[in-house]
Design a protein around this motif. Structure first.
Motif, PDB file in Angstrom:
ATOM      1  N   LYS A 118      -4.312   4.892   1.285  1.00  0.00           N
ATOM      2  CA  LYS A 118      -4.055   4.737   2.714  1.00  0.00           C
ATOM      3  C   LYS A 118      -3.066   3.597   2.959  1.00  0.00           C
ATOM      4  N   PRO A 119      -2.396   3.593   4.100  1.00  0.00           N
ATOM      5  CA  PRO A 119      -1.522   2.465   4.460  1.00  0.00           C
ATOM      6  C   PRO A 119      -2.334   1.189   4.636  1.00  0.00           C
TER       7      PRO A 119
ATOM      8  N   ASN B 291       0.818  -1.223   0.000  1.00  0.00           N
ATOM      9  CA  ASN B 291       0.000   0.000   0.000  1.00  0.00           C
ATOM     10  C   ASN B 291       0.855   1.279   0.000  1.00  0.00           C
TER      11      ASN B 291
ATOM     12  N   TRP C 223      -0.387   2.916  -5.074  1.00  0.00           N
ATOM     13  CA  TRP C 223      -1.668   3.568  -5.340  1.00  0.00           C
ATOM     14  C   TRP C 223      -1.570   4.486  -6.559  1.00  0.00           C
TER      15      TRP C 223
ATOM     16  N   GLY D 106      -9.519   1.281   0.430  1.00  0.00           N
ATOM     17  CA  GLY D 106      -8.319   1.756   1.116  1.00  0.00           C
ATOM     18  C   GLY D 106      -7.414   2.576   0.244  1.00  0.00           C
TER      19      GLY D 106
END
Length: 761
Positions: A309-310, A285, A290, A306
């Motif tokens: 986001k981490p 992630n 991303w 998600g």
């Protein structure tokens, strides 16, 4: 076909997402080469140039695909998961059985959750389970290429030249010696049905270009070996990719193999490129992960769970996110019924184009059910030598090969066993497999144009390729029910025992494949010729004292090692070993002639007893106190012991066991094993071997027993060369040394047993 490119592009996008999400979650695998090869794979699978049935990967009348670049398995898993999902959707929608694929035969999206986990999708290409679409176990560089030669040859010899073998590999593996051997072999055998697809991206793992250390390109690499070569410098453009397929496959040459190259960018579409993309997924992630997802989300109007986001700290939440994102990527497929129908209709159409029968097919009858192959008691009398004759044990292989291929093979109009040796065919006695037997003519040498039925393959010094070819050939099962029986070709390959390590890699892969693939595979007879120090004149560079140990580097039950000491045992142990459900039989033979013993006069068990893996040369005299057990293996060792057997019997009361095969011995009923070598006798034993003592571990009871044993490496030195007699004397295995070794063993019995007692025995 250009109308299909829009579907291929969308499938490429979905496949990239599936493999990237899978690798990001697993944090293990090889993204770079998987990305650069995906387009050539999709063109191969959907272009109609490869004929196969995705629903029936076991079907015999079809083309075969090998992912030689086995580390790029994420690409295959992703593509198969997309296909599996499409077929599941179509079957659910229609109930039409044409669109049903058994779940155990195809990767499904949920299987991606188990990538590189025990019991899940493996980290390299394997022929089995959900990836039976792949037709060999690969991963080590260039190991899949010789196997592709064997598979193409098996199809050609079976009268199925219309079916092709396709292999995908990167140019780094083309620098390995095995690839050069395979290129020579493919040309020599006239394999016009063999196609290698080369991903030419100029990078491997290290931080430098391949071209900085390797001259030329695909044209030089392949044309110099007599191959046809077609390629494009635009390996990510569908028009150019497809042109390569059309040029290469629409006008085939029945004798010339074909290379198809695609100049690509390693890591294409991944965001990390060249060698940096090889085997390290982007951190879980991470912002870059991303960032690369944005293009897909914008193009297809989706958003990942998600996003930006981490990764969740909770393991269950992380797994849930992973599964959700797999489903989000696949929603692009699921919401496009036109694409679902294209995938399923196209692959069903290709699958249903396969013939139900082929007029040129030669293997309608399965010969390997014939008991005449295995029943050594029914072998012709002339196969065996008479007492007093002086012949090497290797000479028996000529007779056995002639009988099995000519006498039995002629009943089925095909040779049963194909022989391959690196310019050592007569030296290692494989030429019998092409000779006649009685009134039955032999099959002779294979010729790519004039004698496709030939049983002996001509080759130069291609030790590794011969092993890979053997492994490939015996995985081509052309039985109507390949889950129940094997019908194809067995292979016998040979080299000097001291060179046996050159054969190990492909045999290791074959053993793993045979263990896990639900389809039956054939058998390889691995001849370790000229084993032991008896190859004395060639000196220590050639005689095998240690090297044959590679044939023991397998799990128990995956190989049968045979060490016949004299001529008449060779056919017996071969027949017996081949009757077992074990894919590899290692036959250790020696060079020098020895006198065939008069077993009846000497009171030695009949040579048929060799089939049991161990038998008595001498039993205890019940009227005298026992003085220990001697376990002997090897030609000169056993022959020299037998030459002084009367003296040994007079001086000592020892049991003497001929150790032919620990694997066959362990298969015997318990009552026989207890009769020959009960624990009490084994504890009180020594061994005598013509090879290294370490190779007798299955017969050695303890470290204490080693102290009294005799072997060629008695002083932990390599032996020198000379005459057989000189080398055997230096090895302390001459008759006098054997006598004195047994004498020491007997004289120290009380001390030895006391030490065993102290150790708790």
């Amino acid at each position: 076909m250009q109308n299909d490119f829009k579907y291929w592009e969308k499938m490429k996008d979905i496949s990239f997402e599936l493999m990237d999400i899978m690798l990001n979650y697993r944090q293990s695998g090889h993204p770079g080469g998987s990305h650069s090869k995906t387009q050539m794979l999709l063109a191969l699978m959907f272009g109609g140039k490869m004929r196969y049935d995705i629903r029936r990967p076991e079907y015999r009348f079809s083309d075969r695909f090998i992912l030689a670049a086995g580390h790029t398995i994420p690409m295959v898993d992703a593509v198969l998961a997309m296909i599996g999902d499409a077929f599941r959707l179509r079957f659910t929608d229609t109930g039409d059985q044409r669109f049903f694929i058994a779940p155990e035969k195809i990767v499904l999206p949920e299987d991606l959750l188990r990538f590189r986990h025990r019991g899940g999708l493996p980290g390299h290409a394997e022929f089995g389970g959900k990836t039976m679409f792949l037709k060999f176990n690969t991963g080590p560089s260039a190991h899949g290429l010789p196997a592709s030669v064997g598979e193409a040859l098996a199809l050609k010899k079976a009268g199925l030249s219309e079916f092709k073998v396709f292999a995908i590999e990167g140019e780094g593996a083309l620098t390995a010696g095995g690839s050069h051997e395979a290129k020579n072999g493919a040309w020599g055998y006239g394999l016009g049905n063999l196609y290698w697809l080369v991903d030419w991206n100029d990078f491997g793992i290290d931080d430098r270009r391949t071209s900085s250390v390797v001259f030329g390109g695909p044209d030089e690499w392949f044309a110099s070996h007599g191959w046809r070569v077609f390629g494009t410098l635009e390996g990510h453009d569908w028009n150019n990719i497809w042109k390569v397929f059309v040029d290469a496959l629409d006008h085939p040459d029945e004798l010339l193999p074909t290379a198809m190259y695609f100049k690509t960018r390693k890591g294409y579409g991944y965001g990390v490129y060249d060698n940096k993309s090889h085997g390290t997924p982007i951190k879980k992630n991470a912002p870059l992960f991303w960032e690369i997802r944005k293009g897909f989300m914008e193009k297809y109007g989706v958003e990942y769970d998600g996003f930006g986001k981490p990764a969740p700290e909770d393991r269950e939440e992380e797994l849930k996110q992973f599964k959700n994102n797999i489903d989000i990527a696949l929603s692009v497929l699921r919401n496009d019924r036109e694409l679902v129908e294209y995938i399923t209709d196209r692959l069903t159409e290709i699958g249903e184009s396969l013939p139900k029968a082929v007029p040129t097919f030669k293997l309608d009858v399965n010969p390997y059910k014939d008991p005449d192959i295995y029943d050594y008691t029914r072998y012709p009398e002339e196969m065996f030598a008479q007492p007093g004759e002086k012949v090497p044990n290797r000479a028996a292989l000529i007779k056995w090969g002639s009988y099995v291929n000519a006498a039995i093979g002629r009943k089925y109009n095909r040779p049963l066993i194909i022989a391959t040796s690196a310019d050592l065919t007569e030296s290692t006695n494989l030429h019998g497999f092409g000779q006649g037997w009685g009134d039955n003519p032999g099959w002779g040498w294979y010729d790519r144009s004039t004698n496709i039925d030939g049983a002996i393959l001509p080759s130069e010094i291609t030790e590794f390729m011969n092993s890979g070819l053997a492994a490939g050939m015996v995985t081509v099962n052309m039985a109507e029910n390949p889950y129940e029986e094997f019908n194809g070709y067995w292979v016998i390959m040979s080299t000097y025992g001291s060179f046996a390590y050159l054969k190990y890699g492909p045999m290791r892969l074959l053993s793993q494949l045979a263990q896990d693939c639900p389809l039956k595979v054939g058998k390889v007879i691995w001849v370790l010729g000229h084993s032991g120090p008896e190859t004395a004149e060639d000196s220590r560079t050639h005689f095998g004292v240690f090297a044959p140990g590679v044939s023991q580097l397998f799990p128990k039950g995956k190989i049968i090692n045979l060490y016949p000491w004299e001529h008449n045992e060779v056919p017996v142990v071969l027949g017996e070993a081949l009757s077992k459900d074990v894919p590899i039989v290692a036959l250790h033979l020696t060079r020098p002639p020895i006198t065939i013993p008069d077993r009846k006069a000497l009171g030695i068990a009949h040579y048929f007893e060799a089939a049991k893996g161990a038998y008595l040369i001498n039993d205890f005299d019940p009227a005298r106190p026992k003085q220990g057990t001697v376990i002997v293996r090897g030609t000169s060792t056993t022959a020299n012991l037998v030459s002084i057997l009367p003296e040994i019997r007079k001086a000592f009361n020892v049991k003497i066991i001929s150790a032919i095969s620990r694997e066959l011995f362990d298969m015997q009923p318990e009552h026989y094993r207890m009769q020959i070598l009960p624990p009490t006798d084994w504890a009180d034993s020594m061994v005598i071997t013509n090879e290294a003592l370490s190779l007798m571990q299955p017969w050695l009871f303890s470290k204490l027993n080693e102290e009294y044993s005799l072997s060629s490496d008695w002083d932990n030195n390599w032996r020198t060369g000379g005459t057989v007699e000189e080398v055997i004397e230096e090895a302390h295995l001459d008759p006098q040394s054997i006598f004195h070794g047994i004498e020491r063993f007997v004289n120290d019995r009380e001390k030895r047993l006391a030490r065993l007692k102290e150790l708790g025995w």
